[in-house]
Design an enzyme around this catalytic site. Sequence first.
Site, PDB file in Angstrom:
ATOM      1  N   ARG A  56      60.259  48.651 -54.430  1.00  0.00           N
ATOM      2  CA  ARG A  56      61.035  49.394 -55.438  1.00  0.00           C
ATOM      3  C   ARG A  56      62.530  49.351 -55.133  1.00  0.00           C
ATOM      4  NH1 ARG A  56      59.131  55.191 -56.603  1.00  0.00           N
ATOM      5  NH2 ARG A  56      58.884  55.118 -54.349  1.00  0.00           N
ATOM      6  N   ARG A  64      52.836  59.101 -46.705  1.00  0.00           N
ATOM      7  CA  ARG A  64      52.874  59.787 -48.009  1.00  0.00           C
ATOM      8  C   ARG A  64      51.526  59.677 -48.710  1.00  0.00           C
ATOM      9  NH1 ARG A  64      57.746  56.593 -50.137  1.00  0.00           N
ATOM     10  NH2 ARG A  64      57.141  57.333 -52.194  1.00  0.00           N
ATOM     11  N   ARG A 109      64.980  53.411 -51.431  1.00  0.00           N
ATOM     12  CA  ARG A 109      64.829  54.771 -50.922  1.00  0.00           C
ATOM     13  C   ARG A 109      64.513  54.766 -49.428  1.00  0.00           C
ATOM     14  NH1 ARG A 109      60.893  57.944 -55.052  1.00  0.00           N
ATOM     15  NH2 ARG A 109      59.920  58.548 -53.081  1.00  0.00           N
ATOM     16  N   ARG A 137      52.057  69.659 -56.308  1.00  0.00           N
ATOM     17  CA  ARG A 137      51.524  68.704 -55.342  1.00  0.00           C
ATOM     18  C   ARG A 137      50.551  69.346 -54.384  1.00  0.00           C
ATOM     19  NH1 ARG A 137      55.831  64.741 -55.418  1.00  0.00           N
ATOM     20  NH2 ARG A 137      55.386  63.094 -53.973  1.00  0.00           N
ATOM     21  N   LYS A 185      54.661  57.115 -61.776  1.00  0.00           N
ATOM     22  CA  LYS A 185      54.986  58.382 -62.449  1.00  0.00           C
ATOM     23  C   LYS A 185      56.406  58.358 -63.008  1.00  0.00           C
ATOM     24  CE  LYS A 185      54.246  60.894 -58.714  1.00  0.00           C
ATOM     25  NZ  LYS A 185      53.881  59.834 -57.754  1.00  0.00           N
TER      26      LYS A 185
END
Length: 217
Positions: free
Chosen positions: A127, A171, A160, A88, A13
């Site tokens: 990431r 998640r 992160r 969400r 996203k």
Amino acid sequence: MRLILLGPPGAGKGTQAVSISEKYKIPHISTGDIFRYNIKMQTELGKKAKGYMDQGLLVPDEVVVEIVEDRLKNQDCKAGFLLDGFPRTVNQAKALEAVLSKMNTGLDKVVNIEVDKDILVQRAVGRRICKNCGATYHVEFNPPEKSGICDKCSGELYQRDDDNEKTVGKRIEVYVEETKPLIDFYREKNKLVTIDGKNDINIVFDEIIEALEGNSL
Ligand code: AP5
Ligand code: MG
Ligand code: ZN
């Protein structure tokens, strides 16, 4: 263009949002980025959000809705916006409808990026993000030229706090339970376009633009 980007953690996203907002000259509004900024600045909001985020849980609806409502009132949203990571929950989606209708406007499209679970974990765990400009990389799929250094601004890359295997797993569970129902919610409203997010970043982007502009591939 008034858009929502929907998809599980690690779907791409944020990556696609940067290119879409550039193309249509609309602000990229990521609730996750807003929370991370507030955590960094040690604001009250940041303190409230951190506990939920570290556990991979959602921040309560009322907290998120208020932030987005305020943000959408900004002048720069007059010509459109791109929401990344909001709504969400069905509650958030209903609250957004109410906010937009108060503003005499509505959504154009909801872009749903689909990716299988095993790839999601790999993407999130690998990431890396620039501390300075926020550019996103992946150690394997989208590496910077020099390891640990941003190509765009030479800033230092970091990982992160919620990008470890355990929290990513949580998640994804939360996504399936709370966010996935939004796919049907927006399909019923004829707003949904679904994109295969497994492909290369550039191909995914091209397919999003094709879908938004109504040309068949
Ligand atoms: P948020 O920051 O929104 O995280 P998320 O939804 O879990 O999604 P990610 O940012 O992890 O993934 P992405 O889809 O943006 O992927 P990216 O493009 O970076 O939310 C974090 C937390 O904040 C939540 O858990 C919650 O606590 C809270 N929160 C936020 N919004 C909320 C809300 N509305 N309500 C309640 N709580 C909220 O890509 C991932 C990696 O893959 C990158 O390394 C990238 O380089 C790579 N990649 C991307 N595309 C490709 C591709 N096509 N091929 C190969 N690699 C790719
Ligand atoms: Mg993101
Ligand atoms: Zn940078």
